[in-house]
Design an enzyme around this catalytic site. Structure first.
Site, short mmCIF file in Angstrom:
data_model
loop_
_atom_site.label_atom_id
_atom_site.label_comp_id
_atom_site.label_asym_id
_atom_site.label_seq_id
_atom_site.Cartn_x
_atom_site.Cartn_y
_atom_site.Cartn_z
N GLN A 88 2.27 -5.78 -3.46
CA GLN A 88 2.48 -5.90 -2.02
C GLN A 88 3.75 -5.15 -1.60
O GLN A 88 4.07 -4.13 -2.19
CB GLN A 88 2.51 -7.36 -1.58
CG GLN A 88 1.16 -8.07 -1.63
CD GLN A 88 0.82 -8.60 -3.01
OE1 GLN A 88 1.62 -9.22 -3.68
NE2 GLN A 88 -0.39 -8.35 -3.45
N GLY A 109 1.88 3.05 -2.59
CA GLY A 109 1.55 4.01 -3.65
C GLY A 109 2.19 3.67 -4.98
O GLY A 109 2.47 4.56 -5.79
N LYS A 110 2.40 2.38 -5.23
CA LYS A 110 3.09 1.96 -6.45
C LYS A 110 2.33 2.33 -7.71
O LYS A 110 2.93 2.70 -8.72
CB LYS A 110 3.35 0.44 -6.39
CG LYS A 110 4.32 0.03 -5.29
CD LYS A 110 4.50 -1.48 -5.21
CE LYS A 110 3.30 -2.18 -4.64
NZ LYS A 110 3.06 -1.87 -3.21
N THR A 147 -6.73 -11.73 1.90
CA THR A 147 -7.74 -11.01 1.13
C THR A 147 -8.82 -11.95 0.60
O THR A 147 -9.79 -11.50 0.00
CB THR A 147 -7.09 -10.30 -0.07
OG1 THR A 147 -6.41 -11.27 -0.89
CG2 THR A 147 -6.10 -9.24 0.39
N ARG A 206 -6.55 0.36 7.57
CA ARG A 206 -5.15 -0.01 7.75
C ARG A 206 -4.66 0.40 9.14
O ARG A 206 -5.05 1.43 9.67
CB ARG A 206 -4.29 0.65 6.68
CG ARG A 206 -4.60 0.17 5.27
CD ARG A 206 -3.81 0.93 4.21
NE ARG A 206 -4.21 0.51 2.87
CZ ARG A 206 -4.29 1.30 1.82
NH1 ARG A 206 -4.04 2.60 1.97
NH2 ARG A 206 -4.65 0.84 0.65
N GLY A 216 -3.78 -3.89 -5.09
CA GLY A 216 -4.68 -2.80 -5.45
C GLY A 216 -3.86 -1.57 -5.73
O GLY A 216 -3.46 -0.86 -4.82
N HIS A 217 -3.53 -1.34 -6.99
CA HIS A 217 -2.69 -0.21 -7.37
C HIS A 217 -3.59 0.96 -7.80
O HIS A 217 -4.27 0.89 -8.82
CB HIS A 217 -1.72 -0.61 -8.48
CG HIS A 217 -0.68 -1.58 -8.01
ND1 HIS A 217 0.31 -2.07 -8.82
CD2 HIS A 217 -0.47 -2.13 -6.79
CE1 HIS A 217 1.08 -2.89 -8.12
NE2 HIS A 217 0.61 -2.94 -6.90
N ASP A 241 0.82 -1.22 0.00
CA ASP A 241 0.00 0.00 0.00
C ASP A 241 0.85 1.26 0.00
O ASP A 241 0.40 2.32 0.47
CB ASP A 241 -0.95 0.03 1.21
CG ASP A 241 -1.78 -1.23 1.34
OD1 ASP A 241 -2.41 -1.61 0.34
OD2 ASP A 241 -1.79 -1.84 2.43
#
Length: 429
Positions: free
Chosen positions: A223, A15-16, A129, A304, A40-41, A13
């Site tokens: 990830q 920020g890729k 998930t 988160r 989840g990008h 998470d």
């Protein structure tokens, strides 16, 4: 040309998605090398938010070839939904999306197994998930999985049934209800028909041909490094190799082809699901980080866990990945703090002070040791010039650079492409 690698240095998470989209114009190819729909990008531009799960983040650039590599596990149902959601943007999938025949295929019973395994753990849940990722990688290692290339073979149906029936035996053992399997299979086979219409390639040959043609290539990870199956906070990890080495095995490229390794990290730290988190803040400051950063999973929607930045963990990830440039994300989230803390060392139960991750990080009693910095305590989201940044932020960045021994080449001040500052970086040259 060398293959640059972009990966997360924390627990995911980071920020890729935004960064791949931002630097994509430099590259002619973007390739995902591991993970699956558990990723989840998030990309945001022109006032619109986009979340990609399996499709590489270069897909919005018409001139970029996008590859789903052999290290990825692919869910045909989620893939179809992603494609359907992108059609309104006139993306030319036939021209610029290619899928490895060697990518493992997630089938409906993988997701059911994921839920059965997680339920059996009781209060020791990993925080899966429930996308079927772990069971799919299990079948890959057990040499019984299905691959994308199998869907074009004449005996795909019999291969599928054999794997499904072996899964049903396990589900029966766990007394897990799978009465909805018939409906899931109907949706699955419709998605398989859809998947057959795409460019399915021998990706290792495909990407090495692009390397030989001197194409500029970015390998995109999912990830984060601290979730790596070998080097993460085991067993609270994902099921794939999230490190730079995973790009070699997940795409079929030789280590000699690796160029820059771009490590992404947040200006603070977050984690989703169970597992150790030495700098976690279970207080008002942690809640402020969550609210300011909108820290809810882009795949699961779960809140988160939030805490201060952890330098021992970052040093570990940088060492293992050979990071050459650092990209600091969500700096603007710290706008609201008068004081900001940085974890510099851990104090262990025996009183020793270390800046390395202990083997038993899951069970070890760790007390973070902090250095406190003065916050800038004002909005900086509109500052797009490195020279106009508050002195307090500049001090914070310089300290992190000196401790980690790697330059911070980019800082992000918000989710939009425009809210980004480059600092003596070659990544968009």
């Amino acid at each position: 040309m060398a293959v640059d690698i972009l990966l997360g240095l924390q627990w995911g998470d980071e920020g890729k998605g935004k960064i791949v989209d931002f630097i994509a114009p430099r590259y002619q190819v973007v390739a995902r090398f591991q993970g699956g729909p558990n990723a989840g990008h998030t990309l945001e531009f022109d006032g619109i938010k986009h979340v990609l799960h399996q499709i590489p983040s270069g897909i919005f650039h018409d001139s970029i070839i996008n590859i789903i590599g052999n290290g990825v596990v692919l869910d045909a149902i989620i893939f179809k939904k992603e494609i359907d959601g992108l059609r309104k943007y006139n993306v030319n999938f036939n021209k610029n999306l290619f899928i490895s025949k060697k990518a493992q295929l997630i089938i409906p019973t993988h997701r059911l197994l994921d839920a059965a395994y997680e339920n059996s753990k009781g209060d020791k849940k990993i925080g899966s998930t429930l996308k079927g990722i772990g069971p799919t990688y299990q079948d890959k290692i057990a040499r019984q999985g299905l691959r994308v290339g199998d869907i074009v073979s004449d005996d795909f149906q019999s291969k599928y049934q054999k794997l499904r029936d072996s899964h049903k035996t396990i589900l029966d053992f766990y007394q897990f209800d799978y009465n909805n399997l018939e409906a899931l299979e109907k949706e699955f086979f419709e998605a398989i028909e859809h998947l057959r219409t795409f460019n399915l390639v021998d990706s290792e040959y495909f990407i090495n041909k692009l390397i030989a043609e001197k194409k500029t290539i970015l390998a995109e990870g999912a990830q984060g490094s601290l979730l790596d199956i070998d080097f993460g906070s085991y067993p609270f990890v994902t099921s794939s190799n999230t490190m730079a080495a995973g790009a070699c095995t997940g795409l079929g490229i030789a280590p000699s082809h690796v160029g820059e390794v771009l490590g992404i990290f947040k200006a603070y730290c977050t984690r989703v699901g169970g597992g150790p988190f030495p700098t976690e803040l279970n207080d008002e400051q942690g809640e402020t980080l969550r609210k300011q950063g909108n820290e809810y999973g882009s795949t699961t929607g779960r809140p988160r866990r939030c805490g201060w930045i952890d330098l021992p963990a970052l040093k570990y990830a940088i060492m293992l990945n050979g990071v050459t440039q650092l990209l600091m994300m969500k700096v603007d989230v710290l706008n609201a703090f008068e004081e900001i803390k940085v974890c510099t060392h851990y104090q262990l139960k025996d009183g020793s002070v270390v800046d390395t991750l202990p083997f038993d990080i899951v069970d070890a009693e760790i007390t973070p040791i902090y250095k406190t910095f003065k916050g800038w305590n004002k909005s900086i989201s509109e500052d797009i010039n490195a020279d106009s940044l508050p002195a307090e932020l500049s001090d914070y960045i310089q300290y992190i650079e000196s401790e980690l021994g790697v330059p911070v080449s980019l800082i992000s001040l918000g989710p939009d492409r425009k809210q980004t500052i480059l600092r003596n970086s070659s990544i968009t040259a």
